[in-house]
Write a protein that holds these residues in place. Structure first.
Motif, PDB file in Angstrom:
ATOM      1  N   MET A   1      58.896  52.294  54.311  1.00 35.79           N
ATOM      2  CA  MET A   1      57.472  52.395  54.127  1.00 35.79           C
ATOM      3  C   MET A   1      57.099  51.750  52.805  1.00 35.79           C
ATOM      4  N   ALA A   2      55.940  51.134  52.798  1.00 35.11           N
ATOM      5  CA  ALA A   2      55.469  50.480  51.592  1.00 35.11           C
ATOM      6  C   ALA A   2      53.986  50.775  51.415  1.00 35.11           C
ATOM      7  N   GLU A   3      53.581  50.892  50.166  1.00 35.54           N
ATOM      8  CA  GLU A   3      52.176  51.114  49.891  1.00 35.54           C
ATOM      9  C   GLU A   3      51.397  49.847  50.173  1.00 35.54           C
ATOM     10  N   VAL A   4      50.222  50.027  50.737  1.00 38.45           N
ATOM     11  CA  VAL A   4      49.303  48.925  50.952  1.00 38.45           C
ATOM     12  C   VAL A   4      47.901  49.499  50.801  1.00 38.45           C
ATOM     13  N   TYR A   5      47.002  48.725  50.269  1.00 36.27           N
ATOM     14  CA  TYR A   5      45.633  49.168  50.060  1.00 36.27           C
ATOM     15  C   TYR A   5      44.724  48.362  50.973  1.00 36.27           C
ATOM     16  N   THR A   6      43.737  49.042  51.561  1.00 36.20           N
ATOM     17  CA  THR A   6      42.778  48.377  52.437  1.00 36.20           C
ATOM     18  C   THR A   6      41.451  48.305  51.707  1.00 36.20           C
ATOM     19  N   LEU A   7      40.942  47.081  51.556  1.00 37.99           N
ATOM     20  CA  LEU A   7      39.650  46.874  50.906  1.00 37.99           C
ATOM     21  C   LEU A   7      38.536  47.130  51.915  1.00 37.99           C
ATOM     22  N   ALA A   8      37.325  47.267  51.440  1.00 39.96           N
ATOM     23  CA  ALA A   8      36.179  47.570  52.301  1.00 39.96           C
ATOM     24  C   ALA A   8      35.992  46.524  53.395  1.00 39.96           C
ATOM     25  N   ASP A   9      36.371  45.278  53.120  1.00 42.89           N
ATOM     26  CA  ASP A   9      36.211  44.224  54.136  1.00 42.89           C
ATOM     27  C   ASP A   9      37.408  44.134  55.090  1.00 42.89           C
ATOM     28  N   GLY A  10      38.363  45.067  54.966  1.00 45.28           N
ATOM     29  CA  GLY A  10      39.500  45.115  55.882  1.00 45.28           C
ATOM     30  C   GLY A  10      40.749  44.395  55.398  1.00 45.28           C
ATOM     31  N   ARG A  11      40.650  43.666  54.285  1.00 42.87           N
ATOM     32  CA  ARG A  11      41.840  42.982  53.771  1.00 42.87           C
ATOM     33  C   ARG A  11      42.859  44.004  53.309  1.00 42.87           C
ATOM     34  N   ILE A  13      45.976  44.691  50.797  1.00 43.14           N
ATOM     35  CA  ILE A  13      46.492  44.197  49.521  1.00 43.14           C
ATOM     36  C   ILE A  13      47.649  45.092  49.099  1.00 43.14           C
ATOM     37  N   LYS A  14      48.723  44.463  48.653  1.00 44.34           N
ATOM     38  CA  LYS A  14      49.864  45.220  48.128  1.00 44.34           C
ATOM     39  C   LYS A  14      49.714  45.372  46.625  1.00 44.34           C
ATOM     40  N   PRO A  15      50.248  46.451  46.062  1.00 48.95           N
ATOM     41  CA  PRO A  15      50.188  46.618  44.605  1.00 48.95           C
ATOM     42  C   PRO A  15      50.809  45.407  43.904  1.00 48.95           C
ATOM     43  N   GLY A  16      50.201  45.019  42.791  1.00 49.54           N
ATOM     44  CA  GLY A  16      50.712  43.895  42.018  1.00 49.54           C
ATOM     45  C   GLY A  16      50.075  42.564  42.379  1.00 49.54           C
ATOM     46  N   VAL A  17      49.251  42.551  43.438  1.00 51.68           N
ATOM     47  CA  VAL A  17      48.617  41.315  43.890  1.00 51.68           C
ATOM     48  C   VAL A  17      47.164  41.293  43.409  1.00 51.68           C
ATOM     49  N   PRO A  18      46.755  40.261  42.665  1.00 55.09           N
ATOM     50  CA  PRO A  18      45.354  40.182  42.237  1.00 55.09           C
ATOM     51  C   PRO A  18      44.450  39.958  43.460  1.00 55.09           C
ATOM     52  N   PHE A  19      43.207  40.396  43.360  1.00 54.09           N
ATOM     53  CA  PHE A  19      42.270  40.223  44.466  1.00 54.09           C
ATOM     54  C   PHE A  19      40.858  40.137  43.919  1.00 54.09           C
ATOM     55  N   GLU A  20      39.914  39.859  44.807  1.00 56.13           N
ATOM     56  CA  GLU A  20      38.524  39.697  44.421  1.00 56.13           C
ATOM     57  C   GLU A  20      37.656  40.492  45.378  1.00 56.13           C
ATOM     58  N   ILE A  21      36.642  41.162  44.828  1.00 58.78           N
ATOM     59  CA  ILE A  21      35.652  41.867  45.631  1.00 58.78           C
ATOM     60  C   ILE A  21      34.280  41.438  45.124  1.00 58.78           C
ATOM     61  N   ASN A  22      33.464  40.897  46.017  1.00 55.28           N
ATOM     62  CA  ASN A  22      32.096  40.482  45.668  1.00 55.28           C
ATOM     63  C   ASN A  22      32.055  39.614  44.408  1.00 55.28           C
ATOM     64  N   GLY A  23      32.990  38.684  44.298  1.00 55.48           N
ATOM     65  CA  GLY A  23      33.016  37.754  43.174  1.00 55.48           C
ATOM     66  C   GLY A  23      33.658  38.293  41.910  1.00 55.48           C
ATOM     67  N   LEU A  24      34.049  39.574  41.910  1.00 52.47           N
ATOM     68  CA  LEU A  24      34.721  40.145  40.749  1.00 52.47           C
ATOM     69  C   LEU A  24      36.232  40.093  40.959  1.00 52.47           C
ATOM     70  N   GLY A  28      46.356  42.171  39.279  1.00 54.55           N
ATOM     71  CA  GLY A  28      47.327  42.765  40.191  1.00 54.55           C
ATOM     72  C   GLY A  28      47.683  44.194  39.866  1.00 54.55           C
ATOM     73  N   ASN A  29      47.610  44.580  38.589  1.00 52.92           N
ATOM     74  CA  ASN A  29      47.996  45.935  38.231  1.00 52.92           C
ATOM     75  C   ASN A  29      46.872  46.953  38.448  1.00 52.92           C
ATOM     76  N   PHE A  30      45.686  46.500  38.855  1.00 57.44           N
ATOM     77  CA  PHE A  30      44.566  47.424  39.064  1.00 57.44           C
ATOM     78  C   PHE A  30      44.924  48.524  40.044  1.00 57.44           C
ATOM     79  N   LEU A  31      45.525  48.153  41.168  1.00 58.67           N
ATOM     80  CA  LEU A  31      45.852  49.144  42.188  1.00 58.67           C
ATOM     81  C   LEU A  31      46.900  50.146  41.703  1.00 58.67           C
ATOM     82  N   ASN A  32      47.735  49.725  40.767  1.00 58.76           N
ATOM     83  CA  ASN A  32      48.763  50.625  40.226  1.00 58.76           C
ATOM     84  C   ASN A  32      48.197  51.647  39.250  1.00 58.76           C
ATOM     85  N   VAL A  33      47.103  51.300  38.574  1.00 54.94           N
ATOM     86  CA  VAL A  33      46.577  52.167  37.522  1.00 54.94           C
ATOM     87  C   VAL A  33      45.249  52.830  37.876  1.00 54.94           C
TER      88      VAL A  33
END
Length: 183
Positions: A1-11, A13-24, A28-33
């Protein structure tokens, strides 16, 4: 099993991966902290993703092969042609060794170049005589054999540990436990 995060748009994202929401942009460490409140505020849910253990093991074993080659590269020059040159030079060094020091060093430069062209290239550069070049190549080969053994043992032992792992965490731990020889 591995952690994965689901963004509001359905994407996903795995911890450690940078991402963008509404241009922001989020590092990558955001999901960890991020706290639970921060995740809720951004409509991010934390899920657990089932890992295909067979696929993970295959991926880790492939990484072991790549890592083994990287370990070898710390000690030798890369390339299939270079490997063939090493083999040829070693074969010629053994032939020179069999003929003996006196006979080897008595060869004319023309005979030496004709009989032992690859090894003869070392004379005057890496060694003073054909005999010395042969001894140098044999010594390097013996040193490489010891290192090669250590690399092969680490590779095969790592692959076995990955194969024997009962779950994804154990497979990952087996991969991370491999210790490669260092120069």
């Amino acid at each position: 099993m591995a952690e994965v995060y689901t963004l509001a748009d359905g994407r996903k994202i795995k911890p450690g991966v940078p991402f963008e929401i509404n241009g922001l942009a989020y590092q990558g460490n955001f999901l960890n902290v991020a706290t639970a409140e921060e995740l809720n505020a951004h409509h991010i849910t934390k899920d657990v993703e089932q890992v295909d253990i067979g696929a993970l093991k295959a991926q880790l074993m492939l990484r072991v092969d790549v890592d083994a080659e990287s370990a070898r590269q710390r000690f030798i020059t890369p390339g299939a042609g270079q490997a063939m040159t090493y083999i040829e030079k070693h074969n010629q060094a053994n032939a020179v060794h069999e003929m003996g020091q006196q006979a080897a060093n008595a060869l004319s430069e023309q005979d030496r170049n004709q009989m032992f062209p690859t090894l003869s290239a070392s004379v005057g550069i890496e060694a003073a005589t054909l005999w010395d070049a042969a001894l140098l190549v044999i010594a390097r080969y013996e040193a490489w054999a010891t290192i090669s053994h250590s690399i092969e043992r680490a590779k095969l032992g790592g692959k076995k540990a990955i194969s024997d792992a009962s779950d994804a965490a154990a497979a990952q731990a087996a991969y991370e436990a491999i210790i490669w020889p260092q120069p």
